[in-house]
Write an enzyme that holds these catalytic residues in place. Structure first.
Site, PDB file in Angstrom:
ATOM      1  N   CYS A 281       0.815  -1.224   0.000  1.00  0.00           N
ATOM      2  CA  CYS A 281       0.000   0.000   0.000  1.00  0.00           C
ATOM      3  C   CYS A 281       0.848   1.274   0.000  1.00  0.00           C
ATOM      4  O   CYS A 281       0.650   2.166  -0.831  1.00  0.00           O
ATOM      5  CB  CYS A 281      -0.972  -0.017   1.176  1.00  0.00           C
ATOM      6  SG  CYS A 281      -0.240   0.184   2.815  1.00  0.00           S
ATOM      7  N   HIS A 329      -2.666   1.466   6.864  1.00  0.00           N
ATOM      8  CA  HIS A 329      -3.019   1.320   5.448  1.00  0.00           C
ATOM      9  C   HIS A 329      -3.186   2.704   4.830  1.00  0.00           C
ATOM     10  O   HIS A 329      -3.615   3.643   5.503  1.00  0.00           O
ATOM     11  CB  HIS A 329      -4.315   0.523   5.286  1.00  0.00           C
ATOM     12  CG  HIS A 329      -4.572   0.109   3.861  1.00  0.00           C
ATOM     13  ND1 HIS A 329      -3.867  -0.895   3.235  1.00  0.00           N
ATOM     14  CD2 HIS A 329      -5.452   0.578   2.931  1.00  0.00           C
ATOM     15  CE1 HIS A 329      -4.302  -1.036   1.994  1.00  0.00           C
ATOM     16  NE2 HIS A 329      -5.255  -0.142   1.778  1.00  0.00           N
ATOM     17  N   HIS A 341      -5.842   1.827  -4.224  1.00  0.00           N
ATOM     18  CA  HIS A 341      -4.941   1.304  -3.193  1.00  0.00           C
ATOM     19  C   HIS A 341      -4.553  -0.132  -3.527  1.00  0.00           C
ATOM     20  O   HIS A 341      -5.171  -0.791  -4.372  1.00  0.00           O
ATOM     21  CB  HIS A 341      -5.603   1.381  -1.807  1.00  0.00           C
ATOM     22  CG  HIS A 341      -6.732   0.396  -1.607  1.00  0.00           C
ATOM     23  ND1 HIS A 341      -6.939  -0.270  -0.422  1.00  0.00           N
ATOM     24  CD2 HIS A 341      -7.719  -0.029  -2.444  1.00  0.00           C
ATOM     25  CE1 HIS A 341      -7.994  -1.062  -0.533  1.00  0.00           C
ATOM     26  NE2 HIS A 341      -8.490  -0.932  -1.738  1.00  0.00           N
TER      27      HIS A 341
END
Length: 369
Positions: A281, A329, A341
């Site tokens: 990520c 994240h 993402h």
């Protein structure tokens, strides 16, 4: 008086022997069956599997960010160690040259003999010339003394470099140990998630993936996110912009970062990867802004401090959006309540709503450029 003797045991034969064997086998089979029931894994519903798998992937993501941070530190320490060793090698060569020069001077003095200066004046055929030479020798002696002092200083500097290199090596080994620990944690979480998914039938696995992609579940939100950003003022204003059509990035660099993110759609998630063929990520967001000429740090918990904080209601394309209380994240906001993402292993880079996970904050790496 009759002696008491234990009756002699006779082996069973014929039908009696077959009956006893049958009872023994039946008892063993029953015991095995009970043991099997006692150790059987409970049957989880697909919803329970999804909950546990999502939790494992989120924990793996957090461990991945720690792995990325430890890897970055280890790389910096290794680079520092190489530099220190190079400096030490150069200083050692300089020291050896200086020592060799001093040794040559000392040998020459020994060969000429250490005669008392007054006697040398007396023996000299030209005292005036000798005095001139003596003054020169004195200056040479001063220079030699300075050279000795320089050698001593170089020895001290070399010792300091060796000490710094030892410290850097110790730090590197500690970071490498942490790196292995985080790698083991990531791998164990991913294996556990894959083991759970393997218990689903093919249709159930397909439904799990479709549920993840549709993102119909919404997360409950409080008035403030974990970083203290206010959500009370029109928290969904930015998310509902889809009805007004596409949203333009506020600057050329943000636009280039968004374009890069779109070009990465479909590429696989690989933990620790920063492109160009795969990403995790924070590796995706770092690569997106690198393509726009902006340097971002490696991890989620450092990227969130790499620009101007923005409220959720003020999101613009190119902003970095962060999730979970541990800031584990990150995605890149592209407008209309959507982000791009890299979700987790097995899920490629994709477009998803920012409501998918608990929102933790947002950062704008560049403004108006």
């Amino acid at each position: 008086m009759a002696a008491h003797r234990k009756p002699r045991q006779r082996p069973l034969t014929g039908p009696a022997a077959r009956t006893a064997a049958t009872l023994t086998l039946a008892g063993a089979a029953s015991a095995t069956a009970f043991q099997g029931v006692g150790h059987a894994e409970p049957r989880l519903t697909p919803a329970q599997v999804k909950t546990q798998v999502d939790k494992l992937y989120q924990e793996a993501e957090a461990a991945t960010e720690k792995y990325d941070g430890a890897k970055e530190k280890a790389a910096a320490s290794e680079k520092s160690l190489r530099s220190l060793r190079d400096q030490a090698a150069r200083r050692t060569a300089q020291l050896n040259t200086a020592r060799s020069a001093l040794g040559s001077t000392a040998s020459a003095q020994y060969r000429n003999g250490a005669i008392d200066p007054s006697l040398q004046v007396f023996l000299s055929s030209d005292p005036a010339q000798y005095l001139d030479r003596a003054a020169y020798v004195e200056r040479v002696g001063d220079q030699q003394a300075a050279e000795v002092t320089g050698v001593r200083r170089q020895i001290g500097q070399l010792a300091q470099l060796h000490s710094e290199a030892d410290t850097a090596l110790s730090g590197l080994r500690t970071q490498q140990t942490d790196l292995k620990k985080q790698k083991t944690t990531v791998q164990s979480k991913i294996r556990a998630a894959e083991a759970l998914l393997s218990r689903l039938s093919a249709p159930e696995r397909s439904r799990y993936e479709s549920q993840y992609e549709s993102q119909q579940e919404s997360q409950p939100e409080s008035q403030q996110d974990p970083l203290g950003n206010d959500r009370s003022a029109a928290p969904q204003a930015a998310d509902r912009s889809a009805v007004r059509g596409p949203v333009t990035a506020p600057g050329s660099r943000a636009a280039r970062a968004v374009a890069f993110a779109y070009s990465a759609l479909g590429k696989p998630y690989v933990w620790g990867a920063t492109g160009p063929s795969s990403f995790d990520c924070s590796g995706l967001t770092q690569a997106a802004y690198r393509s726009a000429g902006v340097s971002l740090p490696r991890t989620t918990y450092t990227q969130i401090n790499s620009g101007q904080r923005v409220n959720r209601s003020e999101l613009a394309p190119g902003d970095l959006v962060f999730f979970f209380s541990g800031i584990s994240h990150v995605g890149i906001y592209v407008g209309n309540g959507q982000m791009i993402h890299a979700p987790h292993p097995g899920a490629p880079v994709r477009l998803a709503p920012i409501d998918q996970m608990p929102f933790a904050g947002a950062t704008r790496p560049v403004a108006g450029t």
